[in-house]
Design an enzyme around this catalytic site. Structure first.
Site, PDB file in Angstrom:
ATOM      1  N   CYS A 119      45.749  24.747  37.582  1.00 25.47           N
ATOM      2  CA  CYS A 119      46.768  25.741  37.253  1.00 25.47           C
ATOM      3  C   CYS A 119      48.176  25.359  37.697  1.00 25.47           C
ATOM      4  CB  CYS A 119      46.364  27.120  37.734  1.00 25.47           C
ATOM      5  SG  CYS A 119      44.831  27.663  36.930  1.00 25.47           S
ATOM      6  N   GLU A 439      58.466  33.074  34.127  1.00 23.38           N
ATOM      7  CA  GLU A 439      58.247  32.565  32.774  1.00 23.38           C
ATOM      8  C   GLU A 439      58.426  33.679  31.749  1.00 23.38           C
ATOM      9  OE1 GLU A 439      55.118  28.969  33.802  1.00 23.38           O
ATOM     10  OE2 GLU A 439      54.378  30.794  32.861  1.00 23.38           O
ATOM     11  N   SER A 464      56.591  29.519  29.772  1.00 20.85           N
ATOM     12  CA  SER A 464      55.226  29.023  29.894  1.00 20.85           C
ATOM     13  C   SER A 464      55.084  27.761  29.053  1.00 20.85           C
ATOM     14  CB  SER A 464      54.251  30.086  29.397  1.00 20.85           C
ATOM     15  OG  SER A 464      52.992  29.517  29.114  1.00 20.85           O
TER      16      SER A 464
END
Length: 549
Positions: A119, A439, A464
């Site tokens: 991640c 984001e 993102s």
């Protein structure tokens, strides 16, 4: 060994007594002590399986003659945090992760380190810690999720975000949105496309900090378990040979990683994270480094969200080593944690599917998938994923629609208050101003979902890796630091030219000078970690890292 500091000599009898209470044997006192930084949690889909991988790492360490000690690392799921106040905490967590690993490794005198994570901010934070500590370190990334499926179509999380826009635009019923929501994410792993999590896994491998094939191997494949076992086994010889992160994290390896990034068409967040890692490694990497490499590297992989291919497709096509095979003539021959050099790895892994990894003479685009823009609106730079922009929008001029925050912009999109041709400006969302540089996947996906084709979006926040379309982020200086983006007014003309790498505010300088005298910074009331972050964080063009002192 570094761990001798806590286990050798009569003065360390109390330390050894505590170690013995953990079950450490006399024989193990003479072996290297190896920390396992594990980002497992059961709130993050990319992390929920990391206990299993960490167990394989432990087995590998023990088999190779080391003693494993596992500790926890936090991890925020950007998808769950997206679109609300929680997203302001995501980027600051990168620094927390780096700090926590540094503190644990220094306090316990580990001889080496294995980082287990997935991640967006977790892997960058782990690599920052590795560069700071400069003790033998290897990373095992958790792997991508398998694609979802519905009505014969492959799905990813971005389909759900864009579904919100389609529903708001009357193109999808609530029951259809619910069906999409239930089908898109079938299990553990990082989100399926070349978003930030998977791009940073690819960067880790291209830098030489994880084993070959690690990045693209899906979370649920047995190969990922084998890679975890091999990672544990490999850290012990790295300690014996004293192969250190700063031996691997060199100007040449960063150039290789950026070249792979451009060939893949990765997330704009790699610019922030690679610069931050480079600063910790004391390697000079700037926006100009990205600009120059992008101009000489073709975009070879049409990956989601810009194209049709998932990370699973990249895995079956040969993964990062096969992308490096395509680029081998332009790569530097650098060392890696595997013990093999980068060019040898590349040559051992031919491309298995030329539709996924195209030939050099038939690329997706002639130049790299990211661009660095400058101009009167972003004097210190901005970033765009040009590989995800329709060429009809590479040149655009339109009126500014100004929003002092993401939520106001999202409301305007969902209420259809945006017109084709507009240039949306979302400001005071930078590192200091937000704070935390959130984001903007919700507004960008809503625009796509509602079918807009000629709306540009510019922000001092981030995007993102799942964002597609003419979306320019990381504008520096940010509005809260007095940047020109804070001077834009409704209806001002903004000119974008991706061919010339420019983004300009078409307003007379005298007018801007007058506005600058009248400008006031609308500081947000924040406390705790975000207050500390806002006080110490630098600008996006330098990686948004915390200043020392």
């Amino acid at each position: 060994m570094r761990s001798d500091e806590i286990k050798k000599g009569n003065q360390r009898a109390p330390n050894r007594s505590l170690l013995r209470s953990l079950g450490v044997t006399d024989r193990e006192m003479d072996l290297p002590f190896i920390g396992i930084a594990n980002a497992w949690s059961d709130i993050v889909p990319g992390h929920v399986h990391l206990r299993t991988l960490a167990q394989k790492v432990r087995e590998g360490i023990t088999a190779a003659g080391g003693v494993p000690f596992e500790f926890g690392v936090i991890g925020i799921c950007d998808g769950i945090a997206m679109g609300h106040e929680g997203m302001r905490n995501a980027l600051p967590s990168r620094e927390n992760i780096a700090d926590s690993i540094e503190l644990m490794a220094q306090a316990h005198c580990f001889d080496g380190l294995v980082c287990v994570g997935t991640c967006d901010k977790i892997i960058p934070g782990m690599l920052m810690a590795a560069a700071r500590l400069n003790i033998p370190t290897i990373v095992i990334t958790g792997g991508p999720m398998l694609s979802g499926h519905l009505a014969g179509k492959e799905l990813s999380l971005i389909d759900v975000f864009e579904g919100v826009g389609r529903h708001a635009g009357g193109k999808m019923t609530e029951s259809e949105l619910c069906e999409l929501e239930c089908a898109a994410m079938p299990g553990c792993g990082s989100c399926q496309g070349l978003y930030t999590a998977n791009t940073m896994a690819c960067m880790t491998e291209a830098l030489g900090m994880s084993l070959p094939g690690c990045a693209a191997t899906p979370a649920v494949h047995a190969e990922k378990l084998r890679l975890a076992r091999q990672t544990g086994e490999r850290i012990v010889p790295l300690i014996k040979e004293q192969v250190l992160p700063r031996h691997i994290l060199t100007p040449e390896s960063f150039a290789n990683a950026i070249r792979v990034d451009m060939a893949l068409g990765g997330s704009t967040n790699t610019v922030l994270h690679l610069m931050a890692i480079a600063q910790e490694a004391e390697v000079p990497v700037t926006l100009d480094t990205f600009r120059d490499i992008a101009r000489t590297t073709p975009h070879l992989c049409h990956m989601q969200p810009a194209g049709p291919h998932s990370m699973e497709a990249l895995f079956h096509a040969g993964g990062v080593p096969a992308v490096m095979n395509r680029l081998v003539k332009s790569l530097d021959d650098t060392i890696t944690v595997s013990g093999k050099k980068s060019k040898a790895i590349a040559r051992e892994h031919p491309v298995k599917n030329e539709r996924v990894i195209t030939p050099l003479n038939a690329p997706v685009h002639e130049a790299g998938g990211l661009k660095i823009l400058r101009g009167s609106l972003a004097p210190d730079g901005a970033v765009i994923k040009c590989g995800a922009v329709d060429e009809g929008m590479w040149k655009h001029e339109g009126p500014a629609r100004v929003f002092n925050g993401e939520q106001d912009a999202m409301h305007a999109i969902l209420k259809r208050k945006i017109r084709e041709g507009d240039v949306m400006v979302i400001r005071y969302e930078g590192p200091k101003g937000a704070p935390g540089m959130p984001e903007m996947l919700s507004p960008t996906s809503a625009l796509m979902g509602q079918g807009y084709t000629r709306v540009a979006l510019i922000t001092d926040g981030r995007f993102s890796g799942g964002t597609r379309g003419p979306c320019i982020g990381h504008v520096a200086p940010e509005a809260a630091a007095g940047g020109p983006i804070g001077l834009v007014q409704e209806g001002d003309t903004i000119r974008i030219d991706l061919f010339a790498d420019t983004v300009d505010l078409v307003v007379p300088e005298k007018t801007l000078q007058k506005r600058r005298k009248e400008w006031k910074n609308p500081k947000k009331p924040v406390t705790g970690v975000l207050a500390r972050y806002a006080a110490l964080v630098g600008q996006a063009d330098k990686g948004a890292v915390l200043r020392n002192g």
